[in-house]
Write a protein that holds these residues in place. Structure first.
Motif, PDB file in Angstrom:
ATOM      1  N   ARG B 197      13.195 110.391 -14.158  1.00  0.00           N
ATOM      2  CA  ARG B 197      14.126 110.761 -12.905  1.00  0.00           C
ATOM      3  C   ARG B 197      15.470 111.395 -13.484  1.00  0.00           C
ATOM      4  O   ARG B 197      16.180 111.121 -14.409  1.00  0.00           O
ATOM      5  CB  ARG B 197      14.844 109.483 -11.996  1.00  0.00           C
ATOM      6  CG  ARG B 197      13.675 108.509 -11.806  1.00  0.00           C
ATOM      7  CD  ARG B 197      12.955 109.249 -10.491  1.00  0.00           C
ATOM      8  NE  ARG B 197      12.129 108.154  -9.873  1.00  0.00           N
ATOM      9  CZ  ARG B 197      10.680 108.263 -10.173  1.00  0.00           C
ATOM     10  NH1 ARG B 197      10.321 109.130 -11.131  1.00  0.00           N
ATOM     11  NH2 ARG B 197       9.962 107.209  -9.531  1.00  0.00           N
ATOM     12  N   HIS B 198      15.433 112.658 -13.120  1.00  0.00           N
ATOM     13  CA  HIS B 198      16.422 113.821 -13.658  1.00  0.00           C
ATOM     14  C   HIS B 198      17.194 114.368 -12.517  1.00  0.00           C
ATOM     15  O   HIS B 198      16.497 114.939 -11.696  1.00  0.00           O
ATOM     16  CB  HIS B 198      15.645 114.748 -14.538  1.00  0.00           C
ATOM     17  CG  HIS B 198      16.805 115.621 -14.940  1.00  0.00           C
ATOM     18  ND1 HIS B 198      17.391 115.386 -16.180  1.00  0.00           N
ATOM     19  CD2 HIS B 198      16.906 117.225 -14.861  1.00  0.00           C
ATOM     20  CE1 HIS B 198      18.238 116.561 -16.374  1.00  0.00           C
ATOM     21  NE2 HIS B 198      17.754 117.590 -15.508  1.00  0.00           N
ATOM     22  N   GLY B 199      18.429 114.536 -12.478  1.00  0.00           N
ATOM     23  CA  GLY B 199      19.213 115.070 -11.243  1.00  0.00           C
ATOM     24  C   GLY B 199      19.133 114.437 -10.091  1.00  0.00           C
ATOM     25  O   GLY B 199      18.871 113.201  -9.982  1.00  0.00           O
ATOM     26  N   ASP B 200      19.349 115.347  -9.163  1.00  0.00           N
ATOM     27  CA  ASP B 200      19.355 114.898  -7.664  1.00  0.00           C
ATOM     28  C   ASP B 200      17.904 114.769  -7.115  1.00  0.00           C
ATOM     29  O   ASP B 200      17.286 115.880  -6.870  1.00  0.00           O
ATOM     30  CB  ASP B 200      20.190 115.691  -7.006  1.00  0.00           C
ATOM     31  CG  ASP B 200      20.102 115.409  -5.428  1.00  0.00           C
ATOM     32  OD1 ASP B 200      19.425 114.146  -4.991  1.00  0.00           O
ATOM     33  OD2 ASP B 200      20.459 116.015  -4.354  1.00  0.00           O
ATOM     34  N   VAL B 201      17.476 113.521  -7.376  1.00  0.00           N
ATOM     35  CA  VAL B 201      15.729 113.430  -7.013  1.00  0.00           C
ATOM     36  C   VAL B 201      15.308 113.644  -5.712  1.00  0.00           C
ATOM     37  O   VAL B 201      14.401 113.831  -5.416  1.00  0.00           O
ATOM     38  CB  VAL B 201      15.299 112.163  -7.731  1.00  0.00           C
ATOM     39  CG1 VAL B 201      15.281 112.224  -9.349  1.00  0.00           C
ATOM     40  CG2 VAL B 201      15.818 111.061  -7.239  1.00  0.00           C
ATOM     41  N   ASP B 202      16.578 113.660  -4.805  1.00  0.00           N
ATOM     42  CA  ASP B 202      15.958 113.719  -3.452  1.00  0.00           C
ATOM     43  C   ASP B 202      16.605 115.374  -2.852  1.00  0.00           C
ATOM     44  O   ASP B 202      16.316 115.683  -1.720  1.00  0.00           O
ATOM     45  CB  ASP B 202      17.080 113.175  -2.499  1.00  0.00           C
ATOM     46  CG  ASP B 202      16.949 111.323  -2.836  1.00  0.00           C
ATOM     47  OD1 ASP B 202      15.559 111.247  -2.822  1.00  0.00           O
ATOM     48  OD2 ASP B 202      17.855 110.641  -3.052  1.00  0.00           O
ATOM     49  N   ALA B 203      16.793 115.957  -3.980  1.00  0.00           N
ATOM     50  CA  ALA B 203      16.894 117.522  -3.744  1.00  0.00           C
ATOM     51  C   ALA B 203      15.876 118.233  -3.171  1.00  0.00           C
ATOM     52  O   ALA B 203      14.809 117.766  -3.313  1.00  0.00           O
ATOM     53  CB  ALA B 203      17.475 118.257  -4.862  1.00  0.00           C
ATOM     54  N   THR B 204      15.935 119.379  -2.120  1.00  0.00           N
ATOM     55  CA  THR B 204      14.683 119.953  -1.683  1.00  0.00           C
ATOM     56  C   THR B 204      14.998 121.402  -1.808  1.00  0.00           C
ATOM     57  O   THR B 204      16.117 121.975  -1.903  1.00  0.00           O
ATOM     58  CB  THR B 204      14.333 119.606  -0.148  1.00  0.00           C
ATOM     59  OG1 THR B 204      15.515 119.967   0.529  1.00  0.00           O
ATOM     60  CG2 THR B 204      14.166 118.178   0.028  1.00  0.00           C
ATOM     61  N   GLY B 205      13.915 122.160  -1.683  1.00  0.00           N
ATOM     62  CA  GLY B 205      14.156 123.674  -1.921  1.00  0.00           C
ATOM     63  C   GLY B 205      13.982 124.341  -0.858  1.00  0.00           C
ATOM     64  O   GLY B 205      13.148 123.702   0.257  1.00  0.00           O
ATOM     65  N   TYR B 322       1.128 117.800  -7.977  1.00  0.00           N
ATOM     66  CA  TYR B 322       2.564 118.421  -8.168  1.00  0.00           C
ATOM     67  C   TYR B 322       3.209 118.999  -7.083  1.00  0.00           C
ATOM     68  O   TYR B 322       2.357 119.479  -6.119  1.00  0.00           O
ATOM     69  CB  TYR B 322       2.204 119.735  -9.176  1.00  0.00           C
ATOM     70  CG  TYR B 322       2.527 119.439 -10.829  1.00  0.00           C
ATOM     71  CD1 TYR B 322       1.700 118.816 -11.271  1.00  0.00           C
ATOM     72  CD2 TYR B 322       3.682 119.841 -11.381  1.00  0.00           C
ATOM     73  CE1 TYR B 322       1.917 118.638 -12.990  1.00  0.00           C
ATOM     74  CE2 TYR B 322       3.796 119.910 -12.722  1.00  0.00           C
ATOM     75  CZ  TYR B 322       2.985 119.059 -13.472  1.00  0.00           C
ATOM     76  OH  TYR B 322       3.190 118.787 -14.894  1.00  0.00           O
ATOM     77  N   ARG B 323       4.517 119.107  -7.075  1.00  0.00           N
ATOM     78  CA  ARG B 323       5.215 119.709  -5.901  1.00  0.00           C
ATOM     79  C   ARG B 323       6.487 120.266  -6.653  1.00  0.00           C
ATOM     80  O   ARG B 323       7.231 119.526  -7.143  1.00  0.00           O
ATOM     81  CB  ARG B 323       5.718 118.759  -4.725  1.00  0.00           C
ATOM     82  CG  ARG B 323       6.287 119.382  -3.680  1.00  0.00           C
ATOM     83  CD  ARG B 323       6.611 118.345  -2.789  1.00  0.00           C
ATOM     84  NE  ARG B 323       5.490 117.573  -1.990  1.00  0.00           N
ATOM     85  CZ  ARG B 323       5.355 116.171  -1.932  1.00  0.00           C
ATOM     86  NH1 ARG B 323       6.671 115.353  -2.267  1.00  0.00           N
ATOM     87  NH2 ARG B 323       4.349 115.576  -1.320  1.00  0.00           N
ATOM     88  N   HIS B 324       6.460 121.668  -6.492  1.00  0.00           N
ATOM     89  CA  HIS B 324       7.559 122.529  -6.758  1.00  0.00           C
ATOM     90  C   HIS B 324       8.632 122.798  -5.817  1.00  0.00           C
ATOM     91  O   HIS B 324       8.042 123.408  -4.636  1.00  0.00           O
ATOM     92  CB  HIS B 324       7.219 123.739  -7.339  1.00  0.00           C
ATOM     93  CG  HIS B 324       6.793 123.555  -9.062  1.00  0.00           C
ATOM     94  ND1 HIS B 324       5.793 122.684  -9.340  1.00  0.00           N
ATOM     95  CD2 HIS B 324       7.282 124.080 -10.186  1.00  0.00           C
ATOM     96  CE1 HIS B 324       5.781 122.600 -10.888  1.00  0.00           C
ATOM     97  NE2 HIS B 324       6.624 123.514 -11.312  1.00  0.00           N
ATOM     98  N   HIS B 325       9.904 122.626  -5.963  1.00  0.00           N
ATOM     99  CA  HIS B 325      11.062 123.223  -4.995  1.00  0.00           C
ATOM    100  C   HIS B 325      11.637 124.402  -5.821  1.00  0.00           C
ATOM    101  O   HIS B 325      12.064 124.185  -6.466  1.00  0.00           O
ATOM    102  CB  HIS B 325      11.801 122.147  -4.645  1.00  0.00           C
ATOM    103  CG  HIS B 325      11.142 120.921  -3.936  1.00  0.00           C
ATOM    104  ND1 HIS B 325      11.424 120.570  -2.559  1.00  0.00           N
ATOM    105  CD2 HIS B 325      10.367 119.780  -4.455  1.00  0.00           C
ATOM    106  CE1 HIS B 325      10.757 119.497  -2.199  1.00  0.00           C
ATOM    107  NE2 HIS B 325      10.286 119.018  -3.457  1.00  0.00           N
TER     108      HIS B 325
END
Lengths: 279, 810
Positions: B197-205, B322-325
């Motif tokens: 888990r790195h950074g704001d794991v709820d962030a979205t793009g 995989y999911r990339h934002h």
């Protein structure tokens, strides 16, 4: 383990008459693999390498007689003009070292569904010459290969040559595998146009228990070709591929799928015919 | 910078690639690297020192056939050992009857699990694999019994005469079911679960792309099968000649299983015919020693090719979602991934492979947030472990496909997207670790792209050069061309707190002809990578002499660690450097005495020590009249830490980067591929032997191309379908592309001579580059490697344009 190394055909067939269970060793490219994998444990070997008369390629007005011990290397180097389709097939076999060892007679004797020389021999209506102390006989390739790795050779018979009828007209052999060289065939086609008889003939490899012809496809294509111009329209060429694919009876195995083999043999058939017509 | 082109149909102009220089002091690949202790004075250079393309000492013997591989080992009194292996992937052993085998003339010993005197199991990280199966077999090929006989054929007949009754057990072959299925081993079915888990794991793009990817089971496919000769020694111990990657870890496992103290087990490296990770685990080491001790005679074992495929670990097959934002401008916001690796029946190095897969799941890019869930499990499939690229190969295939998807979704150039997000020094990777060393990601990408593309198709090119090759299946009009790029990051050395030190002993003396020579003693396993050359180069440069003899690699000196993880140049090269330094200082000390200048800074030049102030000099040979100088030194890299519960921590020593641009010709109807060219830029730190570096790059690319288009162990119901080089295909000369390589030389702080390991990166991103090029040529999705002909001929079209802010499954 005794190894017989006769220098004449007469002596060779005498060995087989004495011991029909002897293993015949030609180039060894199939036999040695089977021995290495322990699929075969020879008790008695008949080695043919010293029999010079089996190494000859001779031409007559009727066609070409290819001795059983003629190698793929000899065909591709020395007989590419005389036997263009067989030379193309020979170049697809293994590595140069394998082609210097492997023989046309051995390919017939093993009778693998994927045998690289077989589709062309079948398309050419070639005949296998067999000899024993009882005499000699000739069988069409189609009758000689009876199943996967099964032939009509009697235990005391030796393959001594294959006879290819003289034929005018273009030829193309194409072999497909998952690597660009040194690979076992996943699908193979040999197309020959007999311009004198106005016939199209195809041999298909690795898409059935034995190399296959596609008689309906051949007849329809012969009909569709403008033999004077040596041309056919795209629809007819596509139809030839589809009919060849329909005539195949491929299987799923670890090398490919039946679906892909059927598709591929159709594509190869169309392309081979196109190449012949363009030649 | 060094630019080279090579390969069967090399066309790229060697001199025309633009110069790519690093921010670090400008160096060129051809300039010898300064020896330790150099002063600011023009140095005369010793021949074949560091930075030159010195010849391999084993090069000529290998080319002429004179080199002795471990399969050539022979002793006049030796017996032949052979292993009985399980034909089942999972079965209970009901009974074993060895009486018929033992009674055969010429059979000297038949051994079972109960004959193992020491520890019953072995393993690199977890000792969970039985030396010989006792109650249960868990994969096809698991060793059940061993025999020694006077002749190899007798040994073969003997193992066939052993009667084993098996009761087949339910198979666990789907890794997705492993965690929830009844354990097939007392240690359970999950080797490791690793969340990150790195950074704001709820962030979205603004833009999200999603895909599912699969990597098949690749084999290392070394050419020299497993082989060894074991001899009982007078002290009741055993001497083992073996081709391996790490002598000391073999020794410790053999000693434990034989219940011998480590000093009674002496190992010497036999000639190694390739390794690539497959010789890191024990295969026949314990068996051959057991037989030697049981019979009191030398025993040789040599696997057949089929047995070799069953007898060593493979690359982990992977399933990855995989999911990339990303933001609209292409900036990566978050990478999410679920990674499942199939470890097969035993642990091997699975836990470390998973750590690599998780740590490098996002690739060589700056990402603000990451949520990665990795798991590696036990199944009844063949055991998997180390292979060149070690967990990074799998995720690189996925993250690079994702980057291309993202580029398509953003309508952005794939190279531009990568450059936009490329890591640079000072950035952190998704474990939170900052890049304190060099990180020329932009440079490797630009270098790969700067090479000229292969020439356009010509009418007169030979048909054999088209996809399908010798089979003459395609005409030029049947073929489409495509190009793709991929970029990778790989850790160098071992990670997660492991101290993988190396030891070297250097002795400097004069030979009977009066010339000084040095002997280097290291247990580093030469597996083809070229350490034997490098050890000589380092010593020549450091000690100013030309003659350097290599002592046989054995356990008579301290551990060198494993020849893996791209680590030996750094670790054992560093150990040789340290030992040379000590000898060097000893020489200067003697020279000060001889020259009567106790406080002067002296300089070592080829063959002599010089006082730069006066020009006075003394020959090295003269300094050695007082006796040899010898030093043994250990080299440790900077310590690393473990990963915490969120997969965060400074777990890695150093990182190397590479970019590959592939150009392919594809026959879309038949699904056949010809890889024409791989252009690459690789971060090498310093090229200590440029030719050896190019050799690693070419070989790594061959292995990467192999995984892209042909190499796969086919497993059905736990059984290997293609254990032969007839059916496990590796690239031939007609499959190998031309290679155009640019070496990016930015010396790495903390690395001996500034050199980074170079062995693994070429394998990692070459695979996704080739597949990207095939996608470019065909428009097919191709989410699995190796790409099969039918995947191209019948596969789904790939370019699914995701809509902004939404998810598109692939």
């Amino acid at each position: 383990m005794p190894i017989a190394r006769p220098t004449s055909l007469d002596d060779a067939v005498a060995v087989l008459a004495d011991d029909p269970a002897a293993d015949v060793l030609a180039g060894g490219t199939d036999a040695m693999v089977e021995i290495s994998f322990d699929h075969r444990r020879p008790r008695h070997v008949l080695a043919l390498r010293r029999i010079d008369e089996l190494r000859q390629v001779t031409t007559t007005s009727l066609g070409v007689r290819i001795g059983a011990m003629v190698t793929y290397g000899q065909i591709e180097r020395d007989h590419a003009t005389l036997l263009p389709g067989l030379a193309m097939a020979s170049r697809t076999v293994g590595s140069p070292q394998i082609r210097n060892a492997g023989t046309i007679g051995g390919n017939l004797g093993t009778a693998s569904p994927a045998g690289d020389a077989l589709p062309w021999l079948l398309a050419m209506d070639a005949e296998v010459e067999l000899a024993s102390v009882r005499g000699t006989r000739r069988l069409p390739v189609a009758a000689f290969v009876t199943g996967p790795k099964r032939t009509a050779r009697a235990d005391d018979e030796l393959i001594v040559a294959v006879h290819v009828p003289a034929m005018e007209g273009p030829q193309h052999t194409a072999k497909l595998g998952p690597r660009n060289a040194m690979v076992i065939s996943v699908a193979c086609t040999a197309v020959v146009l007999d311009t004198a008889a106005r016939q199209v003939r195809i041999g298909m490899g690795a898409v059935g228990p034995t190399p296959l012809r596609a008689p309906d496809a051949e007849a329809a294509a012969a009909e569709a070709i403008d033999w004077d111009a040596l041309r056919a329209d795209g629809t007819a060429i596509a139809a030839f591929g589809q009919a060849c694919a329909a005539a195949a009876s491929p299987i799923d195995d670890h090398r490919s799928t039946a679906e892909y083999r059927r598709h591929a043999v159709g594509v190869l058939a169309s392309r081979s015919l196109t190449r012949c017509l363009a030649a | 910078m060094t630019t080279t082109t090579c390969g069967p149909s090399s066309t790229a102009a060697t001199g025309s690639a633009p110069a790519v220089t690093g921010s670090a002091p400008a160096v060129t690949g051809s300039a010898p690297v300064a020896p330790p202790g150099t002063r600011e004075r023009t140095q005369r250079r010793v021949r074949d020192g560091l930075g030159t393309s010195a010849d391999r000492p084993d090069g000529t013997p290998k080319v002429t056939g004179a080199f002795a591989f471990s399969s050539d080992l022979h002793d006049q009194r030796m017996l032949w050992g052979r292993t009985l292996r399980s034909p089942h992937a999972h079965a209970r052993i009901v009974s074993i009857d060895t009486s018929a085998a033992a009674a055969m003339p010429g059979v000297v010993a038949v051994l079972l699990a109960e004959d193992v005197p020491g520890k019953a199991t072995f393993g690199l990280e977890h000792t969970d694999q039985p030396v010989l199966a006792r109650d249960v077999v868990r994969y096809e090929g698991e060793a059940v019994a061993i025999v020694a006989a006077e002749h190899p054929e007798t040994a073969l007949r003997a193992i066939r005469a052993i009667e084993v009754t098996y009761e087949p057990l339910p198979l666990l072959t789907d890794p997705a079911e492993a965690a929830t299925t009844d354990p097939i081993h007392p240690d359970g079915n999950v080797f490791r679960t690793l969340p990150l888990r790195h950074g704001d794991v709820d962030a979205t793009g603004d833009v999200v792309v999603e895909g599912t990817y699969e990597v098949g089971m690749q084999d290392q496919a070394f050419l020299g099968p497993e082989s060894a000769l074991a001899l009982p020694s007078d002290d009741g111990g055993v001497e083992l000649f073996i081709s391996t990657q790490w002598l000391h870890v073999d020794r410790d496992q053999v000693a434990a299983c034989l219940a011998l103290p480590a000093d009674q087990v002496h190992l010497t490296l036999g000639g190694v015919g390739g390794a690539f990770g497959a010789r890191e685990d024990v295969s026949l080491q314990v068996h051959v020693c057991l037989l030697a001790l049981a019979t009191g005679r030398p025993v040789k074992m040599l696997y057949s090719r089929a047995e070799s495929f069953l007898g060593h670990v493979h690359r982990h097959p992977a399933r990855m979602r995989y999911r990339h934002h990303a933001r609209r401008d292409g900036t990566l916001v978050k990478v999410e991934a679920e990674i499942l690796l199939d470890g097969g029946a035993y642990a091997s190095s699975s836990t470390a492979v998973l750590a690599n897969a998780v740590c490098f799941a996002a690739g060589p890019y700056r990402v603000e947030a990451a949520r990665i869930d990795g798991q590696v499990v036990r199944t009844n499939n063949p055991p998997c472990g180390a292979m060149r690229g070690f967990g990074v190969v799998q995720v690189c295939f996925a993250h690079e496909a994702q980057m291309d998807r993202l580029a398509a979704a953003l309508d952005m150039d794939p190279v531009e997207l990568r450059l936009h997000n490329a890591l640079k020094p000072g950035d952190a990777i998704i474990t939170g670790q900052r890049l304190t060393g060099t990180a020329p990601v932009r440079e490797v990408i630009e270098a790969a792209m700067a090479h000229p593309l292969p020439p356009d198709p010509r009418e007169d090119e030979p048909a054999i050069a088209l996809p399908g090759g010798a089979g003459l299946t395609a005409r030029r009009e049947d073929v489409r061309r495509g190009t793709g790029i991929a970029v990778s990051i790989k850790n160098l050395m071992y990670s997660e707190g492991f101290d993988d030190y190396s030891t070297a002993r250097v002795r400097l003396e004069t030979s009977p002809d009066g010339e000084p020579f040095a002997t280097v003693h290291s247990a580093c396993a030469e597996v083809g990578q070229g350490f034997v050359t490098l050890a000589q180069q380092i010593t020549r440069t450091a000690l100013g002499i030309e003659r350097v003899v290599l002592h046989a690699a054995d356990t008579g000196v301290g551990s060198a660690g494993s020849t893996s993880a791209s680590r030996q140049t750094w670790m054992s090269g560093g150990a040789v450097q340290l030992a040379c330094d000590t000898v060097h200082h000893g020489l200067l000390e003697r020279a000060r005495g001889v020259l009567g200048v106790p406080d002067e800074p002296l300089v070592l030049e080829p063959g002599r020590v010089v006082d730069p102030a006066t020009g006075a000099e003394v020959a090295i040979a003269q300094l050695l009249r007082a006796g040899p100088l010898e030093a043994t030194e250990e080299h440790h890299h900077a310590p690393t830490s473990t990963l915490d519960a969120d997969g965060q921590g400074d777990a890695h020593v150093s990182f190397a980067f590479a970019a590959h641009r592939a150009t392919v010709d594809v026959d879309p109807d038949l699904g056949l591929v010809r890889v024409l060219q791989i252009a690459t830029g690789q971060d090498v730190g310093r090229a200590l032997n440029p030719r050896a570096v190019i050799g690693q790059i070419e070989g790594g690319i061959a292995q990467g191309v192999g995984l892209a288009v042909m190499e796969e162990i086919l497993v059905e119901d736990g059984l290997v379908r293609n254990p032969s080089f007839t059916d496990y295909l590796i690239p031939t000369a007609l499959d190998m592309p031309s290679v155009a390589a640019t070496l990016i030389e930015q010396p790495e702080p903390g690395a001996p001579f500034g050199a980074k390991g170079v062995g693994e990166p070429p394998t990692i991103s070459s695979t996704p580059a080739v597949v990207a090029a095939i996608r470019d040529a065909t428009g097919k999705a191709l989410t699995r490697v190796p790409v099969r002909a039918q995947d191209i001929a019948f596969g789904e079209a790939g370019a699914i344009p995701p809509t902004a802010g939404s998810t598109s499954a692939g």
